[in-house]
Design a protein around this motif. Structure first.
Motif, PDB file in Angstrom:
ATOM      1  N   PRO A   1       3.072   4.843   3.625  1.00 20.90           N
ATOM      2  CA  PRO A   1       2.464   5.176   4.921  1.00 20.90           C
ATOM      3  C   PRO A   1       2.872   4.157   5.980  1.00 20.90           C
ATOM      4  CG  PRO A   1       0.859   4.098   3.525  1.00 20.90           C
ATOM      5  CD  PRO A   1       2.083   4.280   2.677  1.00 20.90           C
ATOM      6  N   GLY A   2       3.055   4.644   7.200  1.00 14.52           N
ATOM      7  CA  GLY A   2       3.417   3.768   8.294  1.00 14.52           C
ATOM      8  C   GLY A   2       2.622   4.012   9.550  1.00 14.52           C
ATOM      9  N   GLN A   3       1.841   5.082   9.556  1.00 15.53           N
ATOM     10  CA  GLN A   3       1.047   5.444  10.736  1.00 15.53           C
ATOM     11  C   GLN A   3      -0.376   5.781  10.302  1.00 15.53           C
ATOM     12  OE1 GLN A   3       2.095   9.155  12.787  1.00 15.53           O
ATOM     13  NE2 GLN A   3       1.607   8.205  14.753  1.00 15.53           N
ATOM     14  N   LEU A   4      -1.329   5.017  10.789  1.00 11.52           N
ATOM     15  CA  LEU A   4      -2.739   5.318  10.572  1.00 11.52           C
ATOM     16  C   LEU A   4      -3.349   5.583  11.936  1.00 11.52           C
ATOM     17  CD1 LEU A   4      -3.734   2.624   7.905  1.00 11.52           C
ATOM     18  CD2 LEU A   4      -3.331   5.065   7.532  1.00 11.52           C
ATOM     19  N   ALA A   5      -3.607   6.853  12.215  1.00 13.35           N
ATOM     20  CA  ALA A   5      -4.089   7.260  13.533  1.00 13.35           C
ATOM     21  C   ALA A   5      -4.870   8.550  13.380  1.00 13.35           C
ATOM     22  CB  ALA A   5      -2.921   7.460  14.500  1.00 13.35           C
ATOM     23  N   PRO A   6      -6.042   8.660  13.972  1.00 15.31           N
ATOM     24  CA  PRO A   6      -6.890   9.831  13.763  1.00 15.31           C
ATOM     25  C   PRO A   6      -6.392  11.045  14.546  1.00 15.31           C
ATOM     26  CG  PRO A   6      -7.929   8.351  15.325  1.00 15.31           C
ATOM     27  CD  PRO A   6      -6.670   7.668  14.864  1.00 15.31           C
ATOM     28  N   THR A   7      -6.106  12.130  13.839  1.00 19.71           N
ATOM     29  CA  THR A   7      -5.670  13.343  14.531  1.00 19.71           C
ATOM     30  C   THR A   7      -6.804  13.993  15.310  1.00 19.71           C
ATOM     31  OG1 THR A   7      -6.109  14.831  12.661  1.00 19.71           O
ATOM     32  CG2 THR A   7      -3.959  13.747  12.726  1.00 19.71           C
ATOM     33  N   CYS A   8      -8.042  13.620  14.997  1.00 24.10           N
ATOM     34  CA  CYS A   8      -9.176  14.202  15.726  1.00 24.10           C
ATOM     35  C   CYS A   8      -9.471  13.433  17.008  1.00 24.10           C
ATOM     36  CB  CYS A   8     -10.428  14.257  14.852  1.00 24.10           C
ATOM     37  SG  CYS A   8     -11.294  12.693  14.708  1.00 24.10           S
ATOM     38  N   GLY A   9      -8.723  12.374  17.288  1.00 27.57           N
ATOM     39  CA  GLY A   9      -8.854  11.676  18.556  1.00 27.57           C
ATOM     40  C   GLY A   9     -10.070  10.783  18.668  1.00 27.57           C
ATOM     41  N   ALA A  10     -10.469  10.127  17.579  1.00 23.16           N
ATOM     42  CA  ALA A  10     -11.635   9.248  17.616  1.00 23.16           C
ATOM     43  C   ALA A  10     -11.236   7.863  18.118  1.00 23.16           C
ATOM     44  CB  ALA A  10     -12.267   9.137  16.234  1.00 23.16           C
ATOM     45  N   MET A  11     -11.994   7.348  19.083  1.00 17.93           N
ATOM     46  CA  MET A  11     -11.770   5.987  19.540  1.00 17.93           C
ATOM     47  C   MET A  11     -12.347   4.995  18.531  1.00 17.93           C
ATOM     48  SD  MET A  11     -12.599   6.460  23.613  1.00 17.93           S
ATOM     49  CE  MET A  11     -12.035   4.820  24.084  1.00 17.93           C
ATOM     50  N   GLY A  12     -11.808   3.780  18.551  1.00 19.11           N
ATOM     51  CA  GLY A  12     -12.329   2.722  17.695  1.00 19.11           C
ATOM     52  C   GLY A  12     -11.787   2.699  16.294  1.00 19.11           C
ATOM     53  N   TYR A  13     -10.765   3.503  15.999  1.00 17.57           N
ATOM     54  CA  TYR A  13     -10.239   3.622  14.637  1.00 17.57           C
ATOM     55  C   TYR A  13      -9.254   2.516  14.279  1.00 17.57           C
ATOM     56  CZ  TYR A  13      -7.839   5.996  10.690  1.00 17.57           C
ATOM     57  OH  TYR A  13      -7.285   6.317   9.480  1.00 17.57           O
ATOM     58  N   GLY A  14      -8.508   2.008  15.256  1.00 21.45           N
ATOM     59  CA  GLY A  14      -7.360   1.162  14.979  1.00 21.45           C
ATOM     60  C   GLY A  14      -7.672  -0.125  14.252  1.00 21.45           C
ATOM     61  N   VAL A  15      -8.653  -0.896  14.729  1.00 16.43           N
ATOM     62  CA  VAL A  15      -8.950  -2.183  14.107  1.00 16.43           C
ATOM     63  C   VAL A  15      -9.482  -2.005  12.690  1.00 16.43           C
ATOM     64  CG1 VAL A  15     -10.385  -4.267  14.243  1.00 16.43           C
ATOM     65  CG2 VAL A  15      -9.219  -3.416  16.294  1.00 16.43           C
ATOM     66  N   PRO A  16     -10.483  -1.137  12.441  1.00 14.70           N
ATOM     67  CA  PRO A  16     -10.919  -0.952  11.054  1.00 14.70           C
ATOM     68  C   PRO A  16      -9.802  -0.458  10.136  1.00 14.70           C
ATOM     69  CG  PRO A  16     -12.523  -0.014  12.566  1.00 14.70           C
ATOM     70  CD  PRO A  16     -11.328  -0.375  13.379  1.00 14.70           C
ATOM     71  N   ALA A  17      -8.986   0.474  10.629  1.00 15.71           N
ATOM     72  CA  ALA A  17      -7.883   0.978   9.803  1.00 15.71           C
ATOM     73  C   ALA A  17      -6.911  -0.137   9.463  1.00 15.71           C
ATOM     74  CB  ALA A  17      -7.162   2.113  10.532  1.00 15.71           C
ATOM     75  N   ALA A  18      -6.667  -1.022  10.416  1.00 20.83           N
ATOM     76  CA  ALA A  18      -5.752  -2.139  10.162  1.00 20.83           C
ATOM     77  C   ALA A  18      -6.317  -3.086   9.114  1.00 20.83           C
ATOM     78  CB  ALA A  18      -5.466  -2.887  11.460  1.00 20.83           C
ATOM     79  N   VAL A  19      -7.641  -3.313   9.131  1.00 19.78           N
ATOM     80  CA  VAL A  19      -8.258  -4.147   8.098  1.00 19.78           C
ATOM     81  C   VAL A  19      -8.024  -3.521   6.722  1.00 19.78           C
ATOM     82  CG1 VAL A  19     -10.428  -5.064   7.196  1.00 19.78           C
ATOM     83  CG2 VAL A  19      -9.995  -5.098   9.666  1.00 19.78           C
ATOM     84  N   ALA A  20      -8.267  -2.206   6.615  1.00 18.88           N
ATOM     85  CA  ALA A  20      -8.056  -1.516   5.339  1.00 18.88           C
ATOM     86  C   ALA A  20      -6.598  -1.584   4.911  1.00 18.88           C
ATOM     87  CB  ALA A  20      -8.509  -0.056   5.460  1.00 18.88           C
ATOM     88  N   ALA A  21      -5.677  -1.418   5.861  1.00 18.22           N
ATOM     89  CA  ALA A  21      -4.250  -1.447   5.534  1.00 18.22           C
ATOM     90  C   ALA A  21      -3.807  -2.830   5.087  1.00 18.22           C
ATOM     91  CB  ALA A  21      -3.434  -0.983   6.736  1.00 18.22           C
ATOM     92  N   ALA A  22      -4.299  -3.863   5.774  1.00 16.31           N
ATOM     93  CA  ALA A  22      -3.906  -5.228   5.426  1.00 16.31           C
ATOM     94  C   ALA A  22      -4.454  -5.626   4.054  1.00 16.31           C
ATOM     95  CB  ALA A  22      -4.390  -6.197   6.495  1.00 16.31           C
TER      96      ALA A  22
END
Length: 563
Positions: free
Chosen positions: A410-431
């Motif tokens: 995977p290289g892209q974690l981004a919500p297709t439903c357009g939810a704000m606030g997803y990026g930082v938590p997703a990055a924690v999970a990815a890291a």
């Protein structure tokens, strides 16, 4: 004689944790709650399950959703009743619309208190039913293995998605005796690819003059990406990715035509409109991907639509489908790549479509002090090609969608439903999941302040990640629509922001502030050589509001000229 097959009594909570371990759960995300203290007490006895304590339940659910996206197994979250569950509902909705496997466990009121609107009581099966695949309450501790196994099966089979299970707090402390063992590991059940349907598919491709594929979505994985790319390159089939599914094919593939969604290449939209054959693989063909169900249209006259999806209920549900195949995406892709009876003269359109995308995805000179297109291009040379980019919702994301190359999966974690606030938590999970890869969270100013507090979680667990906060002092997407519909009448979209660099430093991050493209490039180079949590505060001009080239003055002028 004593029964030596019987196991010592254990709490229902301990049995629940055993069942999770049996299913292969290696990480849960949580904000602890009084309603599931028994589960928290049982977790130390299962050290193979990593417990990540977060700062808000929305961040918990986003991390679990992202984890499920990366692994193909359900991301697991625990939250408490009432406010905890309602906060977490945003992540359940994202997992549902994004077709990602997830299980949310909710500590609930005691069974004897139900129906009285007790403290923080919510009817969770009723509350979550519209936004998940299955919602239930476990009242009988003896049935915990059954419910957990079913939750895993429901979450991963067909169209993947979220499951919600409520756990009455008194049930969790009951002792369960007897020879009750966790159910066996649940694997994905996939329908085999139909040979006759495959032959029909290749016959339709052979008859087509201008076909195109739209890929990415439910059940996509590395195997699907590899084999589908091989299949498409074999026949020169142009391939577009669905909204925020850009890692579904390698960007350097000679048939990659770019991404659909908000702000796509106009030439790509024309190519889909003019196609005589559209092959949708994994994609639901949702509103964002199809420009409001207009490209292609629902009835698509003059076009043949082939839809391949793992869930039979999706086939023909919205679009009129000429040929439907229900099967696993990876199995279909492998079958297509290795199909021996394909007598197809390769199309030239793949190369042309790829050149069109390269032209669109190459930055042009700009007079902006902070040229985000150039910044993204510089990121491509500064950071590894397998960097994972995580973002929430907002116009800021369009610069990465257009100019970044999502080279790994995977290289892209981004919500297709357009939810704000997803990026930082997703990055924690990815890291946490990919400790050997660079992870970047990209967030707008409004977007960041919805879940930026999860930087505290990143700091607590010594996470290695970069956060880029794009600050234009506005809710930019809404401001863009506002200027188009009500030019010069600004209302409720202006933001007064903190100094994000100082805020990041308060979390213990290395930070920098950039007001020009050159300053950003220097900050990124320095951030690359640091370890741990890093944040770059990027100040941009609201005038340059979108990667499509739209400007505030241009939107106003166009709106005034048509009013």
């Amino acid at each position: 004689m004593p029964d030596t097959n019987r196991t010592p009594a254990k709490t229902a909570a301990a049995l629940l944790v055993d069942c999770l371990a049996e299913q292969g759960c290696d990480r849960i995300f949580t904000v602890p709650g009084e309603s599931f203290l028994a589960v928290l007490d049982a977790l130390p006895d299962r050290p193979e399950i990593d417990v990540v304590t977060c700062r808000q339940e929305g961040g918990v659910a986003f991390m679990a959703c992202a984890d499920g996206t990366m692994t193909g197994r359900p991301g697991v979250a625990f939250v408490t009743r009432g406010p905890g569950a309602t906060n977490a509902s945003i992540g359940v909705h994202v997992a549902h619309q994004d077709s990602q496997p997830m299980i949310l466990f909710v500590g609930d009121v005691a069974r004897g208190m139900q129906g009285r609107e007790g403290f923080q009581e919510v009817d969770f099966p009723a509350f979550f039913a519209p936004i998940c695949k299955w919602a239930a309450r476990i009242d009988d501790p003896a049935r915990i293995p059954e419910y957990v196994a079913r939750a895993y099966a429901v979450a991963i089979n067909g169209r993947p998605g979220p499951v919600v299970l409520a756990l009455p707090e008194d049930m969790l402390v009951e002792e369960v005796s007897g020879a009750l063992h966790p159910r066996p590991f649940v694997s994905r059940v996939a329908q085999a690819v139909c040979p006759d349907a495959m032959q029909a598919l290749f016959d339709l491709i052979a008859d087509a003059a201008s076909p195109i594929a739209i890929i990415g979505g439910a059940g996509w994985n590395t195997k699907a990406r590899t084999y589908f790319q091989q299949f498409a390159e074999n026949i020169g089939l142009p391939v577009a990715t669905a909204f925020r599914r850009q890692d579904a094919i390698a960007p350097d593939s000679p048939v990659y035509a770019g991404n659909l969604g908000y702000g796509p290449n106009p030439k790509l939209l024309d190519r889909v409109r003019q196609a005589d054959l559209v092959i949708a693989v994994g994609a639901r063909l949702g509103e964002a991907t199809t420009d409001g169900y207009s490209v292609p249209t629902l009835e698509h006259p003059g076009q043949i639509l082939i839809h391949i999806h793992p869930d039979p209920e999706e086939l023909g549900r919205v679009y009129c489908t000429d040929l439907a195949l229900c099967c696993a995406m990876d199995e279909f892709a492998e079958c297509a790549a290795l199909w021996e009876d394909a007598a197809i003269i390769p199309f030239d359109a793949g190369d042309t479509a790829h050149r069109d995308w390269l032209d669109w995805a190459t930055p042009q000179p700009s007079d902006a002090n902070m040229d985000l297109a150039a910044c993204v291009a510089n990121m491509r040379t500064t950071l590894p090609s397998d960097t994972i980019i995580c973002n929430g919702a907002g116009n800021f994301a369009g610069w990465w969608h257009r100019y970044w190359r999502y080279a790994a999966y995977p290289g892209q974690l981004a919500p297709t439903c357009g939810a704000m606030g997803y990026g930082v938590p997703a990055a924690v999970a990815a890291a946490l999941r990919f400790k050997d890869r660079t992870v970047v969270a990209v967030a707008g100013d409004g977007d960041f302040l919805m879940n930026g507090q999860e930087m505290a979680t990143a700091a607590q667990y010594a996470v290695d990640m970069i956060v880029i906060v794009v600050d234009n002092g506005a809710y930019g997407t809404i401001r863009m629509h506002q200027e188009r519909e009500y030019p010069s009448r600004v209302s409720a979209t202006t933001l007064s922001n903190p100094d994000f660099a100082k805020l990041g430093a308060a979390y213990g991050a290395w930070t920098a502030r950039a007001e020009t493209t050159r300053e950003f490039d220097a900050a990124l180079a320095e951030a690359r050589d640091q370890k741990g949590l890093r944040l770059i505060h990027v100040l941009t001009d609201l005038e340059h509001i979108a990667a499509s080239g739209a400007t505030i003055s241009g939107l106003r002028a166009k709106a005034n000229s048509t009013s």
